[in-house]
Design a protein around this motif. Structure first.
Motif, PDB file in Angstrom:
ATOM      1  N   THR A 231       4.495  -1.045  -6.688  1.00 15.97           N
ATOM      2  CA  THR A 231       4.213  -0.463  -7.410  1.00 15.97           C
ATOM      3  C   THR A 231       4.606   1.397  -6.768  1.00 15.97           C
ATOM      4  O   THR A 231       3.711   1.116  -5.863  1.00 15.97           O
ATOM      5  CB  THR A 231       4.324  -0.627  -8.454  1.00 15.97           C
ATOM      6  N   PRO A 232       5.462   2.103  -6.996  1.00 16.86           N
ATOM      7  CA  PRO A 232       6.122   3.262  -6.579  1.00 16.86           C
ATOM      8  C   PRO A 232       4.398   3.748  -6.390  1.00 16.86           C
ATOM      9  O   PRO A 232       3.551   4.830  -6.104  1.00 16.86           O
ATOM     10  CB  PRO A 232       6.779   3.871  -7.457  1.00 16.86           C
ATOM     11  N   SER A 233       3.013   3.563  -7.893  1.00 18.72           N
ATOM     12  CA  SER A 233       2.618   4.332  -7.736  1.00 18.72           C
ATOM     13  C   SER A 233       1.231   3.859  -6.985  1.00 18.72           C
ATOM     14  O   SER A 233       0.072   4.092  -6.136  1.00 18.72           O
ATOM     15  CB  SER A 233       0.754   4.011  -9.270  1.00 18.72           C
ATOM     16  N   SER A 234       1.372   2.413  -6.164  1.00 11.86           N
ATOM     17  CA  SER A 234       0.214   1.744  -5.492  1.00 11.86           C
ATOM     18  C   SER A 234       0.584   2.581  -4.389  1.00 11.86           C
ATOM     19  O   SER A 234      -0.288   2.167  -3.402  1.00 11.86           O
ATOM     20  CB  SER A 234       0.079  -0.379  -5.612  1.00 11.86           C
TER      21      SER A 234
ATOM     22  N   GLU B 195      -1.929   7.716  -0.149  1.00 10.57           N
ATOM     23  CA  GLU B 195      -2.890   9.055  -0.157  1.00 10.57           C
ATOM     24  C   GLU B 195      -3.687   8.437   0.692  1.00 10.57           C
ATOM     25  O   GLU B 195      -4.694   9.501   1.509  1.00 10.57           O
ATOM     26  CB  GLU B 195      -3.679   9.005  -1.613  1.00 10.57           C
TER      27      GLU B 195
ATOM     28  N   THR C  39      -1.350  -7.554  -6.605  1.00 11.52           N
ATOM     29  CA  THR C  39      -0.088  -6.286  -7.183  1.00 11.52           C
ATOM     30  C   THR C  39       0.995  -6.196  -6.500  1.00 11.52           C
ATOM     31  O   THR C  39       1.255  -6.100  -5.843  1.00 11.52           O
ATOM     32  CB  THR C  39      -0.850  -4.758  -7.027  1.00 11.52           C
TER      33      THR C  39
ATOM     34  N   GLN D 120      -5.934  -2.550  -0.755  1.00  9.78           N
ATOM     35  CA  GLN D 120      -4.742  -2.346  -1.704  1.00  9.78           C
ATOM     36  C   GLN D 120      -3.419  -3.265  -0.764  1.00  9.78           C
ATOM     37  O   GLN D 120      -2.846  -4.055  -1.674  1.00  9.78           O
ATOM     38  CB  GLN D 120      -3.962  -1.284  -1.745  1.00  9.78           C
TER      39      GLN D 120
ATOM     40  N   GLU E  52       2.002   5.020  -3.598  1.00 14.37           N
ATOM     41  CA  GLU E  52       1.535   6.125  -3.714  1.00 14.37           C
ATOM     42  C   GLU E  52      -0.528   6.254  -3.299  1.00 14.37           C
ATOM     43  O   GLU E  52      -0.224   7.113  -2.129  1.00 14.37           O
ATOM     44  CB  GLU E  52       1.656   7.295  -5.070  1.00 14.37           C
ATOM     45  N   LEU E  53      -1.117   5.486  -3.571  1.00 11.81           N
ATOM     46  CA  LEU E  53      -2.383   5.362  -3.569  1.00 11.81           C
ATOM     47  C   LEU E  53      -2.568   5.048  -1.915  1.00 11.81           C
ATOM     48  O   LEU E  53      -3.880   5.386  -1.191  1.00 11.81           O
ATOM     49  CB  LEU E  53      -2.720   4.518  -3.990  1.00 11.81           C
TER      50      LEU E  53
ATOM     51  N   ALA F  89      -3.480  16.316  -7.250  1.00 13.34           N
ATOM     52  CA  ALA F  89      -3.415  14.826  -9.107  1.00 13.34           C
ATOM     53  C   ALA F  89      -4.796  16.315  -9.532  1.00 13.34           C
ATOM     54  O   ALA F  89      -4.627  15.584 -10.692  1.00 13.34           O
ATOM     55  CB  ALA F  89      -4.481  14.106  -8.302  1.00 13.34           C
TER      56      ALA F  89
END
Length: 367
Positions: free
Chosen positions: A165-168, A174, A162, A153, A170-171, A223
């Motif tokens: 972004t907030p989603s990436s 995690e 990529t 990532q 967040e991954l 999730a």
């Protein structure tokens, strides 16, 4: 003759000589040695007497008596000392890393007891070696998976493949949290091995405590869209325990329940008094735990024998969390077990309502 040829010759000689153990029922090595002396002397006397009666003369009778006595002594002594030779060979094999060998133990004397103790030691070493191998395999796998995902990532973000972004992000967070949990597990395991056993005792409300634990886990693992139901009877149920240790217990049980729950499922946290104890149950709606595995799930790095419940490595577990649960519960003088429930699995923790730590555990009073 070299050492290897000496060993081969010794093994060949051992195979040629009989392993007779007529004295195994005797419970004392001293008595065995006495019987050995009596038997050899008796045989020598009988042969001498028979030879003299048949006019063979001392020159023939005495050598024959000595030879037969030595052979009898050799045969009986070989049976008596056979476990010692086996232990020597087994120790050399164990030094090479093979702990599966066992010593034949049929005698009832001190040598037989030593052989039984040796076999027990060999089993313990074999189990320890298996745990060590499992530790390396589990930790290697659990570290490699999030590290590889996190690296991929971050490389994609650095290379511009990529956008951050907030989603990436967040991954990435995690995977970092997963690494953090694993490191925490390993630190807790080191405390178990070191025998750390101090408790900071405080009286608190079980209902408020379980609500806090459920709220914290619902924010971390949102999730799956799980529903957390807390049911405490009575509502002001008190408990005296180490709050942080108990939080560790409930958190590990919740993580286990979350890992095996279906999406949109329900995780229950129940608490109620039972005599002079308080029972806390954490249940999920997952596939459940087979009856034959229920005693093993609290062992370090334990894996199920069937596919009724996903394997730890396949589901993000390490096989350490439930072992830490049992350790922390044992410190409090309680016990943990898998309760019968349909569907899913329910972990039941029973703790003394008024702190009654295990022997040897030091305690302090908290605020």
């Amino acid at each position: 003759m070299g050492p290897a040829r000496d060993d081969d010759h010794a093994r060949w000689r051992d195979h040629r000589l009989p392993d007779v153990r007529p004295l195994d029922p005797v419970h004392s090595l001293k008595v065995k040695l006495g019987l050995l002396v009596v038997a050899s002397v008796t045989v020598a006397v009988v042969i001498t007497w028979v030879g003299l009666r048949n006019e063979l003369g001392p020159s023939r009778t005495f050598p024959l008596a000595i030879i037969v006595s030595l052979v009898l002594t050799q045969v009986l002594a070989r049976g008596m000392t056979s476990p010692l030779r086996q232990m020597t060979a087994a120790a050399q094999t164990m030094a090479d890393g093979d702990y599966s060998i066992r010593v034949r133990s049929t005698s009832q004397d001190e040598v037989g007891q030593l052989a039984e103790a040796f076999n027990t030691m060999a089993r313990d070493l074999e189990a320890s070696d298996r745990i060590r191998r499992d530790l390396i395999a589990n930790v290697s796998h659990e570290l490699r998976t999030p590290v590889a995902a996190l690296q991929a990532q971050l490389e994609n973000m650095v290379d511009g493949v990529t956008e951050p972004t907030p989603s990436s992000l967040e991954l990435s967070l995690e995977q970092t949290e997963r690494l953090s949990r694993l490191v925490t597990y390993l630190l807790d395991l080191s405390r178990v091995e070191a025998g750390a056993s101090a408790l900071m005792l405080t009286e608190f409300s079980v209902g408020d405590f379980l609500e806090e634990c459920a709220e914290a886990m619902s924010m971390v693992d949102a999730a799956k869209g799980l529903t957390y139901v807390v049911d405490v009877t009575p509502e002001d149920l008190p408990l005296e325990a180490d709050v942080e240790r108990l939080r560790q217990v409930v958190t590990n049980l919740l993580q286990n329940a979350i890992r095996h729950s279906p999406y949109g499922g329900t995780v229950r946290l129940d608490a109620y008094p039972q005599g002079d104890a308080v029972v806390i149950e954490v249940g999920d709606e997952g596939p459940g735990i087979p009856a034959e595995d229920r005693d093993r799930v609290f062992e370090r790095f334990a894996r199920g024998t069937t596919d009724a419940r996903p394997q730890p490595s396949a589901s993000g577990g390490t096989g350490i969390g439930l072992a830490i649960v049992r350790w922390a519960v044992d410190l409090h003088g309680g016990h943990v077990a898998v309760a019968d429930s349909e569907p899913g699995a329910t972990m039941r923790v029973t703790l003394p309502a008024v702190a009654r730590p295990a022997p040897g555990v030091t305690t302090e009073s908290g605020a």
